[in-house]
Design an enzyme around this catalytic site. Structure first.
Site, PDB file in Angstrom:
ATOM      1  N   HIS A 206       0.863  -1.190   0.000  1.00 53.97           N
ATOM      2  CA  HIS A 206       0.000   0.000   0.000  1.00 53.97           C
ATOM      3  C   HIS A 206       0.895   1.234   0.000  1.00 53.97           C
ATOM      4  O   HIS A 206       1.401   1.664   1.034  1.00 53.97           O
ATOM      5  CB  HIS A 206      -0.914  -0.025   1.230  1.00 53.97           C
ATOM      6  CG  HIS A 206      -1.964   1.038   1.242  1.00 53.97           C
ATOM      7  ND1 HIS A 206      -3.135   0.910   1.956  1.00 53.97           N
ATOM      8  CD2 HIS A 206      -2.043   2.255   0.644  1.00 53.97           C
ATOM      9  CE1 HIS A 206      -3.885   1.990   1.792  1.00 53.97           C
ATOM     10  NE2 HIS A 206      -3.214   2.829   1.006  1.00 53.97           N
TER      11      HIS A 206
ATOM     12  N   HIS B 228       1.505   5.067  -2.312  1.00 56.16           N
ATOM     13  CA  HIS B 228       1.032   5.999  -3.347  1.00 56.16           C
ATOM     14  C   HIS B 228       2.146   6.792  -4.019  1.00 56.16           C
ATOM     15  O   HIS B 228       1.883   7.548  -4.961  1.00 56.16           O
ATOM     16  CB  HIS B 228       0.015   6.981  -2.749  1.00 56.16           C
ATOM     17  CG  HIS B 228      -1.212   6.330  -2.200  1.00 56.16           C
ATOM     18  ND1 HIS B 228      -2.268   5.942  -2.987  1.00 56.16           N
ATOM     19  CD2 HIS B 228      -1.541   5.983  -0.937  1.00 56.16           C
ATOM     20  CE1 HIS B 228      -3.210   5.397  -2.230  1.00 56.16           C
ATOM     21  NE2 HIS B 228      -2.786   5.401  -0.984  1.00 56.16           N
TER      22      HIS B 228
ATOM     23  N   GLU C 173      -7.286   2.123  -4.395  1.00 57.04           N
ATOM     24  CA  GLU C 173      -7.895   2.627  -3.157  1.00 57.04           C
ATOM     25  C   GLU C 173      -8.865   3.739  -3.567  1.00 57.04           C
ATOM     26  O   GLU C 173      -8.449   4.869  -3.823  1.00 57.04           O
ATOM     27  CB  GLU C 173      -6.841   3.149  -2.189  1.00 57.04           C
ATOM     28  CG  GLU C 173      -7.443   3.500  -0.832  1.00 57.04           C
ATOM     29  CD  GLU C 173      -6.432   4.039   0.161  1.00 57.04           C
ATOM     30  OE1 GLU C 173      -6.695   3.933   1.363  1.00 57.04           O
ATOM     31  OE2 GLU C 173      -5.382   4.564  -0.264  1.00 57.04           O
TER      32      GLU C 173
ATOM     33  N   HIS D  52      -5.373  -0.255   6.175  1.00 56.27           N
ATOM     34  CA  HIS D  52      -4.902   0.544   7.322  1.00 56.27           C
ATOM     35  C   HIS D  52      -5.894   0.531   8.490  1.00 56.27           C
ATOM     36  O   HIS D  52      -6.610   1.486   8.746  1.00 56.27           O
ATOM     37  CB  HIS D  52      -4.490   1.965   6.933  1.00 56.27           C
ATOM     38  CG  HIS D  52      -5.391   2.740   6.041  1.00 56.27           C
ATOM     39  ND1 HIS D  52      -6.739   2.907   6.269  1.00 56.27           N
ATOM     40  CD2 HIS D  52      -5.123   3.437   4.907  1.00 56.27           C
ATOM     41  CE1 HIS D  52      -7.256   3.665   5.325  1.00 56.27           C
ATOM     42  NE2 HIS D  52      -6.301   3.984   4.475  1.00 56.27           N
TER      43      HIS D  52
ATOM     44  N   ASN E  94      -7.752   3.389  10.823  1.00 57.80           N
ATOM     45  CA  ASN E  94      -7.894   4.638  10.083  1.00 57.80           C
ATOM     46  C   ASN E  94      -9.004   4.527   9.052  1.00 57.80           C
ATOM     47  O   ASN E  94      -9.104   3.536   8.329  1.00 57.80           O
ATOM     48  CB  ASN E  94      -6.573   5.018   9.416  1.00 57.80           C
ATOM     49  CG  ASN E  94      -5.464   5.270  10.432  1.00 57.80           C
ATOM     50  OD1 ASN E  94      -4.515   4.519  10.529  1.00 57.80           O
ATOM     51  ND2 ASN E  94      -5.607   6.316  11.213  1.00 57.80           N
TER      52      ASN E  94
ATOM     53  N   ARG F  21     -20.419  -1.281  22.750  1.00 56.07           N
ATOM     54  CA  ARG F  21     -21.723  -1.838  22.385  1.00 56.07           C
ATOM     55  C   ARG F  21     -21.877  -1.982  20.871  1.00 56.07           C
ATOM     56  O   ARG F  21     -22.663  -2.799  20.406  1.00 56.07           O
ATOM     57  CB  ARG F  21     -22.857  -0.961  22.945  1.00 56.07           C
ATOM     58  CG  ARG F  21     -23.104  -1.171  24.433  1.00 56.07           C
ATOM     59  CD  ARG F  21     -24.387  -0.505  24.886  1.00 56.07           C
ATOM     60  NE  ARG F  21     -24.304   0.950  24.812  1.00 56.07           N
ATOM     61  CZ  ARG F  21     -23.861   1.717  25.810  1.00 56.07           C
ATOM     62  NH1 ARG F  21     -23.436   1.168  26.937  1.00 56.07           N
ATOM     63  NH2 ARG F  21     -23.803   3.026  25.670  1.00 56.07           N
TER      64      ARG F  21
ATOM     65  N   ASP G  67       3.867   4.767  12.038  1.00 57.43           N
ATOM     66  CA  ASP G  67       4.679   5.984  11.931  1.00 57.43           C
ATOM     67  C   ASP G  67       4.582   6.872  13.162  1.00 57.43           C
ATOM     68  O   ASP G  67       5.199   7.938  13.206  1.00 57.43           O
ATOM     69  CB  ASP G  67       4.290   6.781  10.676  1.00 57.43           C
ATOM     70  CG  ASP G  67       2.835   7.229  10.683  1.00 57.43           C
ATOM     71  OD1 ASP G  67       2.080   6.840  11.604  1.00 57.43           O
ATOM     72  OD2 ASP G  67       2.445   7.973   9.756  1.00 57.43           O
TER      73      ASP G  67
ATOM     74  N   HIS H 155      -0.335   7.926  12.643  1.00 55.49           N
ATOM     75  CA  HIS H 155      -1.611   7.290  12.314  1.00 55.49           C
ATOM     76  C   HIS H 155      -2.185   6.493  13.474  1.00 55.49           C
ATOM     77  O   HIS H 155      -3.405   6.350  13.586  1.00 55.49           O
ATOM     78  CB  HIS H 155      -1.442   6.355  11.106  1.00 55.49           C
ATOM     79  CG  HIS H 155      -1.459   7.065   9.791  1.00 55.49           C
ATOM     80  ND1 HIS H 155      -0.374   7.761   9.320  1.00 55.49           N
ATOM     81  CD2 HIS H 155      -2.432   7.193   8.860  1.00 55.49           C
ATOM     82  CE1 HIS H 155      -0.673   8.286   8.140  1.00 55.49           C
ATOM     83  NE2 HIS H 155      -1.915   7.956   7.842  1.00 55.49           N
TER      84      HIS H 155
ATOM     85  N   ASP I  98       1.516   3.461   3.245  1.00 51.95           N
ATOM     86  CA  ASP I  98       0.488   4.385   2.740  1.00 51.95           C
ATOM     87  C   ASP I  98       1.161   5.704   2.346  1.00 51.95           C
ATOM     88  O   ASP I  98       0.606   6.789   2.511  1.00 51.95           O
ATOM     89  CB  ASP I  98      -0.608   4.623   3.783  1.00 51.95           C
ATOM     90  CG  ASP I  98      -1.847   5.321   3.212  1.00 51.95           C
ATOM     91  OD1 ASP I  98      -2.006   5.338   1.969  1.00 51.95           O
ATOM     92  OD2 ASP I  98      -2.642   5.869   3.995  1.00 51.95           O
TER      93      ASP I  98
END
Length: 380
Positions: free
Chosen positions: A58, A60, A124, A211, A214, A222, A243, A246, A269
């Protein structure tokens, strides 16, 4: 061409455990079980480690370059940036965009996958929840209609590795089934699903949590939501971004303890700023500002990916979270390689596999990177 080398004197992490004062033999592009007579011996300092090359499912971009919108040269620059930090195998992740644009990107990235520069494509978005959109353009989101999923899958020419879906949306479960039938990972993420809806998606064939924590409802006593369902199910591998931004360390440790080393994949990510620096960037159509290595949307302030590299994630996992080195190796190399169907060639230091490896010092700082028998970063 690569020559024969013997890396000697380090602690070598193998699937069966750590070998002190071990040796890794490289013959050409692969790891070998025996050393040729003319092999070059490289003596590594005591306390150094040799671990498998990292596998990021993952990611980018990096080095100022985007996998989502950059040219071929930009993509290769981003790939090289992460190789400098130990990631010898990387999946290129896109972000939400127009369908035709994403199909076009899939074609470009598929060619790079065919050449072996990347390991495949992760979509994604756009099939995610507007309630949990994170750093994705809400105007471009759409329900996960199986016909649209199929369009992107076809555009990737067999190189699609993973789709992140909000599986509670109309078409979500059918899309999971479609992906599972074609051997593509269906990942649950950017979702507003309930516990029960998440269970339904897992039963339909979803195998990864994008992830974890997040872009999904928080764990409730509940209304446990997706986090509990994803952590408890043995069929799910959970992605974690370690990191320090996150995830709170306690949340990271809770997930790692509950899923275990066998069901965790450390990811970056990463976006363009990884390995590059603070400044202004674009993530798809959205403006991002990176300050003190934290990426956030200019409008709204949502976290917008990370500037993480996997060498930093490795060091943090061992030194801050006190995880055993062997467990971190599973989460950063072996598990993601298995998810991608590539464990026969990468993900561990075994004879016959690609000579992809990382040299770390006693403080877990990166000191060398080899990919297919060639030094990307020579030992220093």
């Amino acid at each position: 061409m690569a020559t024969s080398k013997v890396l000697a004197g380090a602690q070598v992490v193998l699937p069966t455990g750590t070998l002190s004062n071990g040796r890794v033999i490289v013959d050409g592009t692969r790891i070998s079980g025996s050393a040729p007579a003319d092999a070059e011996t490289i003596d590594l300092p005591p306390g150094h480690w040799v671990v498998p090359g990292f596998v990021d499912i993952h990611n980018h971009g990096g080095g100022g370059a985007s996998f989502t919108s950059g040219s071929v040269e930009d993509v290769l620059k981003g790939v090289h940036t992460h190789r400098l930090h130990g990631t010898t195998t990387v999946v290129a992740s896109t972000v939400t965009g127009e369908m035709d644009f994403l199909a076009q990107r899939a074609g470009l990235l598929a060619e790079l996958a065919e050449q072996g520069d990347i390991a495949g494509i992760h979509f994604e978005g756009p099939f995610i929840s507007p309630c949990r959109k994170g750093a994705h353009s809400e105007a471009l989101l759409r329900d996960p209609d199986p016909a649209d999923v199929r369009k992107l899958m076809d555009a990737a020419h067999g190189r699609a590795k993973m789709f992140t879906l909000a599986t509670e949306l109309p078409g979500g479960i059918d899309s999971v089934r479609l992906l599972a039938e074609h051997g593509v990972i269906a990942a649950i993420g950017h979702t507003d699903a309930t516990y029960e809806q998440t269970q339904e998606a897992i039963d339909a064939g979803a195998t990864v949590a994008t992830h974890l924590y997040n872009a999904m409802p928080a764990l409730g006593h509940r209304a446990p939501g997706p986090i509990a369902a994803l952590l408890e199910d043995e069929r799910i591998t959970v992605e974690l971004i370690n990191d320090g931004t996150h995830l709170h360390p306690a949340s990271f440790e809770l997930a790692f303890h509950h899923a275990g080393a066998a069901r965790t994949a450390l990811i970056t990510d990463a976006m363009d700023a990884a390995g590059f620096g603070d400044g202004q960037y674009m993530l798809g159509p959205l403006e991002v500002v990176v300050l003190d290595s934290v990426a956030r949307l200019v409008e709204g302030g949502s976290i917008a990916g990370s500037t993480l590299t996997l060498d930093r994630a490795f060091k943090r996992s061992v030194t801050v979270d006190r995880l055993p080195v062997e467990d971190v190796v599973r989460a950063i190399s072996a598990n993601p390689a298995r998810l991608l169907g590539m464990y026969d060639t990468v993900g561990s230091l075994e004879p016959g596999k690609d000579a992809d490896l990382v040299v770390l010092d006693a403080e877990f700082e990166l000191k060398g990177v080899m990919r297919k028998g060639e030094w990307v970063v020579a030992p220093h």
